[in-house]
Scaffold this motif. Structure first.
Motif, PDB file in Angstrom:
ATOM      1  N   LEU A 272       0.831  -1.208   0.000  1.00 46.06           N
ATOM      2  CA  LEU A 272       0.000   0.000   0.000  1.00 46.06           C
ATOM      3  C   LEU A 272       0.860   1.250   0.000  1.00 46.06           C
ATOM      4  N   ALA A 273       1.920   1.251   0.795  1.00 41.14           N
ATOM      5  CA  ALA A 273       2.781   2.434   0.863  1.00 41.14           C
ATOM      6  C   ALA A 273       3.397   2.733  -0.499  1.00 41.14           C
ATOM      7  N   LEU A 274       3.840   1.704  -1.206  1.00 37.17           N
ATOM      8  CA  LEU A 274       4.427   1.901  -2.526  1.00 37.17           C
ATOM      9  C   LEU A 274       3.388   2.375  -3.535  1.00 37.17           C
ATOM     10  N   ALA A 275       2.197   1.761  -3.500  1.00 31.47           N
ATOM     11  CA  ALA A 275       1.143   2.171  -4.436  1.00 31.47           C
ATOM     12  C   ALA A 275       0.699   3.602  -4.168  1.00 31.47           C
ATOM     13  N   LEU A 276       0.531   3.949  -2.907  1.00 36.23           N
ATOM     14  CA  LEU A 276       0.146   5.316  -2.570  1.00 36.23           C
ATOM     15  C   LEU A 276       1.236   6.301  -2.971  1.00 36.23           C
ATOM     16  N   SER A 277       2.495   5.911  -2.781  1.00 38.56           N
ATOM     17  CA  SER A 277       3.600   6.793  -3.167  1.00 38.56           C
ATOM     18  C   SER A 277       3.576   7.046  -4.669  1.00 38.56           C
ATOM     19  N   ALA A 278       3.317   5.985  -5.434  1.00 40.19           N
ATOM     20  CA  ALA A 278       3.251   6.141  -6.884  1.00 40.19           C
ATOM     21  C   ALA A 278       2.123   7.079  -7.286  1.00 40.19           C
ATOM     22  N   PHE A 279       0.981   6.920  -6.655  1.00 42.21           N
ATOM     23  CA  PHE A 279      -0.141   7.813  -6.961  1.00 42.21           C
ATOM     24  C   PHE A 279       0.141   9.229  -6.492  1.00 42.21           C
ATOM     25  N   ALA A 280       0.817   9.365  -5.339  1.00 42.66           N
ATOM     26  CA  ALA A 280       1.109  10.693  -4.803  1.00 42.66           C
ATOM     27  C   ALA A 280       1.981  11.495  -5.752  1.00 42.66           C
ATOM     28  N   VAL A 281       2.825  10.815  -6.546  1.00 49.94           N
ATOM     29  CA  VAL A 281       3.646  11.518  -7.535  1.00 49.94           C
ATOM     30  C   VAL A 281       2.744  12.224  -8.550  1.00 49.94           C
ATOM     31  N   THR A 282       1.818  11.468  -9.130  1.00 50.10           N
ATOM     32  CA  THR A 282       0.890  12.050 -10.108  1.00 50.10           C
ATOM     33  C   THR A 282      -0.005  13.099  -9.469  1.00 50.10           C
ATOM     34  N   TYR A 283      -0.525  12.765  -8.319  1.00 52.89           N
ATOM     35  CA  TYR A 283      -1.435  13.651  -7.603  1.00 52.89           C
ATOM     36  C   TYR A 283      -0.731  14.959  -7.237  1.00 52.89           C
ATOM     37  N   GLY A 284       0.495  14.820  -6.714  1.00 46.63           N
ATOM     38  CA  GLY A 284       1.239  16.007  -6.307  1.00 46.63           C
ATOM     39  C   GLY A 284       1.620  16.880  -7.483  1.00 46.63           C
ATOM     40  N   GLU A 285       2.029  16.247  -8.604  1.00 45.51           N
ATOM     41  CA  GLU A 285       2.379  17.027  -9.805  1.00 45.51           C
ATOM     42  C   GLU A 285       1.182  17.812 -10.320  1.00 45.51           C
ATOM     43  N   PHE A 286       0.021  17.171 -10.320  1.00 44.16           N
ATOM     44  CA  PHE A 286      -1.195  17.840 -10.804  1.00 44.16           C
ATOM     45  C   PHE A 286      -1.473  19.099  -9.985  1.00 44.16           C
ATOM     46  N   TRP A 287      -1.443  18.963  -8.673  1.00 42.63           N
ATOM     47  CA  TRP A 287      -1.796  20.097  -7.815  1.00 42.63           C
ATOM     48  C   TRP A 287      -0.658  21.096  -7.652  1.00 42.63           C
ATOM     49  N   LEU A 288       0.563  20.632  -7.849  1.00 44.49           N
ATOM     50  CA  LEU A 288       1.681  21.582  -7.836  1.00 44.49           C
ATOM     51  C   LEU A 288       1.540  22.576  -8.973  1.00 44.49           C
ATOM     52  N   VAL A 289       1.191  22.063 -10.146  1.00 46.63           N
ATOM     53  CA  VAL A 289       0.966  22.953 -11.286  1.00 46.63           C
ATOM     54  C   VAL A 289      -0.269  23.812 -11.040  1.00 46.63           C
ATOM     55  N   ALA A 290      -1.333  23.212 -10.519  1.00 41.09           N
ATOM     56  CA  ALA A 290      -2.573  23.946 -10.286  1.00 41.09           C
ATOM     57  C   ALA A 290      -2.381  25.075  -9.283  1.00 41.09           C
ATOM     58  N   GLN A 291      -1.531  24.861  -8.304  1.00 37.28           N
ATOM     59  CA  GLN A 291      -1.325  25.871  -7.261  1.00 37.28           C
ATOM     60  C   GLN A 291      -0.316  26.938  -7.675  1.00 37.28           C
ATOM     61  N   SER A 292       0.534  26.625  -8.678  1.00 38.76           N
ATOM     62  CA  SER A 292       1.644  27.528  -9.002  1.00 38.76           C
ATOM     63  C   SER A 292       1.490  28.239 -10.335  1.00 38.76           C
ATOM     64  N   TYR A 293       0.486  27.848 -11.134  1.00 41.95           N
ATOM     65  CA  TYR A 293       0.469  28.361 -12.508  1.00 41.95           C
ATOM     66  C   TYR A 293       0.214  29.861 -12.581  1.00 41.95           C
ATOM     67  N   THR A 294      -0.371  30.462 -11.548  1.00 42.16           N
ATOM     68  CA  THR A 294      -0.636  31.900 -11.581  1.00 42.16           C
ATOM     69  C   THR A 294       0.591  32.716 -11.195  1.00 42.16           C
ATOM     70  N   THR A 295       1.600  32.096 -10.602  1.00 43.06           N
ATOM     71  CA  THR A 295       2.779  32.830 -10.132  1.00 43.06           C
ATOM     72  C   THR A 295       4.077  32.349 -10.745  1.00 43.06           C
ATOM     73  N   ASN A 296       4.062  31.207 -11.426  1.00 44.52           N
ATOM     74  CA  ASN A 296       5.277  30.625 -11.984  1.00 44.52           C
ATOM     75  C   ASN A 296       5.070  30.416 -13.483  1.00 44.52           C
ATOM     76  N   GLN A 297       5.980  30.979 -14.285  1.00 42.66           N
ATOM     77  CA  GLN A 297       5.818  30.914 -15.736  1.00 42.66           C
ATOM     78  C   GLN A 297       5.935  29.491 -16.265  1.00 42.66           C
ATOM     79  N   LEU A 298       6.852  28.711 -15.697  1.00 40.79           N
ATOM     80  CA  LEU A 298       6.983  27.323 -16.138  1.00 40.79           C
ATOM     81  C   LEU A 298       5.709  26.541 -15.826  1.00 40.79           C
ATOM     82  N   ALA A 299       5.193  26.724 -14.601  1.00 40.87           N
ATOM     83  CA  ALA A 299       3.957  26.050 -14.233  1.00 40.87           C
ATOM     84  C   ALA A 299       2.796  26.516 -15.097  1.00 40.87           C
TER      85      ALA A 299
END
Length: 845
Positions: A272-299
């Motif tokens: 479970l820890a490995l599967a959740l970690s794998a999903f957290a990568v995708t999940y975190g990338e999605f929301w990292l862009v969503a949270q940063s796109y208004t202030t970061n040009q790359l995002a």
């Protein structure tokens, strides 16, 4: 073409991923298919394995394609572990292993078998036709892409037989003993989920940003980073598997089993820890862009490609979808943390034969499976948003499906928590019995000092100061008691103020003469509370009030005292409701299981409070007035020195008190004897005794003890004398002092008044109130003439004996929690065995 035959050979372009999204070609004929037959003309279901983008590499020669076998629902599926690609001129040839590990001849075709034995063999020889428009859902036809998992695929096993699913999931479990630190991994994943709060308003939420500080200390430790280096490859494989299969659509069940096969060597919590970690990568990338796109040009650039700005503008449509994702993520983490706790259960206290743990072992694999299914559902939602944009988020069906999964996981979590609670309860009981046994063994051993005993009784660790010094009100270590005589005052929070006051007087008196041998001891209060009852604010205030009033050492808090210690005190030292005073010598040996009786009777004179000292003190005692009133009232001692006759009387009947005191004072005046009378009330003096005191003082009937504590102490000393005699094995038949003590206690327990006359230490007479009042009233008419030849005390005793009748009804009330109660008690008047009754009393007067 028969429905159970393959539709044909479908070649792929060199280097192309089978089943990848390709341009739609309108000249592809429609082919009727059954729902269980994957073909080259339809999007491959998630169970029909194909190489993913992350495992395609370019080489000059086509290597073998390793396959790892894992069970699926009604299918034996071989999963490609890696694949290497050729330059465009060269075809890719895959040589999968058989179940026995042998290689099969290479083929240039995608071969299909019946659903019960699907073993796809992948090869690429020539360009691949695109699927027919009619074989794709409407949204896919419109965008030229495959949909994420369909509703039917996602809940394919919702109503299936759990036993069948359990066997399939357990078939993927092949642990090889490798172990990883799961908790740091779960902590990192949980931190990602908290920081990437799937609610639009939380993107700029200060509380979410502040939670970064809580992660820094634990998440990025050296040990955790080293572990992640080892696990990075498997996490990346799982993440790519999730992303590719959710992008291509297909069977969620087979994908879940595929992921379980990837982590077959790990424990269930690690899976479970490995599967959740794998999903957290995708999940975190999605929301990292969503949270940063208004202030970061790359995002911002990445967000534009993912259509995020357009998506995030429609907050009213997104809310149910993201709320459902958030709730499902919370449920997944809850289940994972619960399963981790099962893996942490100490094997020395619980085994697989335990009912709760045995039941959990059957539920955990299914919970792991459904958590991975939930991971796929969440990943499919995120993939659908980036692939289809607003068109995907207009449907509320997906949110409902996520809510259903969250509900399912929540039910599983509740059930696992219940089983975990039962496991912890079982472990606590085992630890409790072990601690109780160890404690009993410890007291049977010899020690060089008292520290092992005190640590076992009070607090065994060194992480805090367990005592409070009553003199300075500061916390101190147990070392202050090393090799000292220690008196353990054991009581609950209902210890009376009178008991504390009298003990404080005795203790302070001993402290004033610290150089004396009998002052070389320390007192420690052990507050005993029921560990099963909640600790309330009222109890805390009650405890602090008692603690502040005690000048000796006290335990810092009742919670420090272990449950096994409480049970040991009750079993070995017979602690019930009333306080006890257990004496430990400088080596921790018990020299007296309850010296409180000695302390009440003789004070510090009883030092060293041993049974031998108690017997020696009783050998020096006789039934005399000094034994009754020693240390209570200096006025009585002065009267004795003056040679006065002294009368102690008690009871609560004010009418009898007036008659008796008036008649007795008249007899003393007529007989010409100096007399001093003292009202000693009744045991456990309440308001009625207080009112009697006021009336006696107002009418000047006799001397009184204005402080009710003195009245309480008078009766406690009598009870203590009785218990002390019982503790030494004495009986009323053979011990005169014990017989007289029982007589006094019988007077107090019976209705009406009573009185004791004494002159000096030798002459004493006692009787119940009615008999004594008659004796005083008949002085002038009956026994006055006997005073001169016999003396006042002998004449009075003879007349009392004449008034005594064989008919009587005596009661002896003893607190059942004060100590050991003998089964056989003799009546102090007739010598017959008294009947035994149980009495429950509640007196709030």
């Amino acid at each position: 073409m028969a429905s159970n035959q393959p539709t044909g050979n479908v070649p792929l372009r060199a280097g192309q991923i089978p089943g990848a999204n390709m341009p739609v070609m309108s000249n592809q004929p429609n082919v009727p298919l059954t729902s269980t037959q994957p073909t080259a003309n339809m999007p491959l279901r998630m169970g029909t394995q194909r190489p993913s983008a992350f495992n395609v590499q370019q080489q000059q020669q086509p290597p073998q394609l390793g396959m790892q076998q894992g069970p699926a629902a009604g299918a034996s599926v071989q999963h490609p572990q890696h694949m290497q690609s050729q330059p465009l001129q060269e075809p890719i040839t895959a040589q999968p292993h058989t179940a026995a590990g042998h290689q099969q001849p290479p083929t240039d075709l995608v071969q299909h078998q019946t659903p019960g034995h699907m073993q796809p063999q992948l090869g690429v020889t020539k360009p691949t036709p695109t699927p027919s428009l009619q074989l794709l859902p409407a949204a896919s036809r419109q965008h030229g892409l495959m949909t994420p998992m369909t509703k039917g695929d996602r809940f394919r096993f919702t109503t299936s037989d759990d036993n069948t699913l359990l066997k399939q999931v357990q078939g993927t479990h092949l642990p090889d003993g490798r172990a990883i630190e799961v908790k740091p991994l779960i902590h990192i994943v949980e931190g990602i989920f908290k920081l990437a709060d799937p609610s639009i308003g939380a993107i700029s939420d200060l509380e979410t940003r502040a939670s970064i500080e809580a992660l820094e200390d634990k998440t990025y430790q050296t040990d955790s980073l080293g572990m992640l280096e080892v696990l990075a490859y498997i996490i990346d494989r799982i993440s790519c598997e999730i992303t590719c299969k959710c992008s291509g659509g297909g069977d969620a069940h087979v994908t879940a089993l595929s992921i379980l096969n990837m982590v077959s060597s790990y424990s269930w919590d690690a899976k479970l820890a490995l599967a959740l970690s794998a999903f957290a990568v995708t999940y975190g990338e999605f929301w990292l862009v969503a949270q940063s796109y208004t202030t970061n040009q790359l995002a911002k650039a990445v967000a534009i490609l993912k259509q995020l700005p357009e998506i995030l503008e429609h907050t009213h449509v997104l809310k149910p979808q993201f709320d459902a994702i958030k709730n499902l993520v919370i449920a997944m983490v809850d289940v994972s943390k619960c399963i981790v706790q099962f893996n942490e259960l100490p094997s020395q206290y619980i085994t697989a034969e335990n009912d709760a743990l045995y039941s959990a072992s059957a539920h955990i694999p299914v919970a792991v499976y459904w958590t991975i299914r939930s991971i796929l559902a969440c990943a499919s939602q995120l993939t659908g948003l980036t692939l289809f944009g607003r068109e995907h988020m207009v449907s509320t069906t997906e949110a409902w499906e996520l809510s259903s999964l969250a509900h399912k996981l929540s039910n599983m979590h509740s059930h696992l928590l219940s089983l975990l609670h039962n496991c912890h309860k079982y472990i606590d009981e085992k630890k409790y019995l072990e601690a109780l046994h160890n404690l009993k063994t410890l007291f049977e051993m010899s020690h060089i000092d008292n520290m092992r005993i005190l640590r076992a009784l009070i607090y065994p660790k060194d992480d805090l100061l367990p005592l409070v010094d009553g003199a300075t009100k500061t916390r101190v270590n147990l070392e202050v008691l090393r090799r000292k005589m220690v008196l353990l005052l054991i009581s609950d929070l209902d210890i009376s103020q009178e008991e504390v006051i009298i003990l404080e007087q005795l203790y302070s008196e001993a402290r004033q003469h610290q150089t004396r041998h009998e002052s070389q001891y320390e007192v420690v209060w052990l507050p005993i509370v029921d560990p099963n009852m909640p600790w309330t604010d009222n109890k805390q205030k009650q405890f602090q009030s008692l603690q502040s009033a005690m000048p000796w050492y006290t335990v810092y808090h009742p919670s420090l005292i272990d449950r096994a210690v409480i049970q040991f005190i009750k079993e070995e030292w017979q602690f019930g409701k009333k306080p006890i005073l257990v004496v430990l010598d400088p080596h921790g040996k018990v020299v007296c299981p309850n010296a409180l009786h000695m302390m009440w009777i003789w004070g510090s004179l009883a030092y060293p409070f041993s049974t031998a000292r108690e017997e020696a003190l009783w050998r020096e005692e006789t039934w005399r007035l000094e034994l009754l009133v020693d240390g209570l009232d200096p006025v009585i001692l002065n009267w004795m020195a003056e040679g006065r006759y002294i009368c102690l009387y008690g009871g609560e009947d004010m009418d009898w008190i007036r008659k008796f005191t008036t008649a007795t004072n008249a007899v003393a005046k007529a007989a010409g004897i100096p007399l001093g009378m003292v009202y000693v009330g009744k045991s456990n003096p309440k308001d009625r005794v207080r009112r009697n005191n006021d009336t006696i003082a107002l009418e000047n009937l006799s001397h009184i003890w204005q402080d009710l504590t003195s009245i309480w102490y008078f009766w406690v000393r009598l009870e203590s004398m009785w218990y002390s005699k019982v503790q030494l094995g004495r009986t009323a038949e053979t011990d005169h002092v014990m017989q007289e003590i029982m007589r006094m206690l019988t007077y107090d327990s019976s209705e009406g008044g009573w009185a004791v006359f004494a002159r000096g230490s030798a002459e004493m007479a006692s009787a119940k109130g009615a008999i004594f009042l008659t004796c005083m009233q008949e002085y002038n008419t009956v026994w006055k003439d006997q005073v001169e030849p016999k003396g006042f005390m002998p004449a009075m005793r003879d007349h009392l004996a004449q008034l005594h009748t064989p008919h009587h009804c005596n009661r002896l009330v003893l607190p059942g929690t004060a100590g050991k109660i003998p089964e056989r008690i003799i009546c102090s008047e007739c010598g017959r065995v008294m009947e035994k009754f149980l009495m429950y009393r509640c007196c709030d007067e």
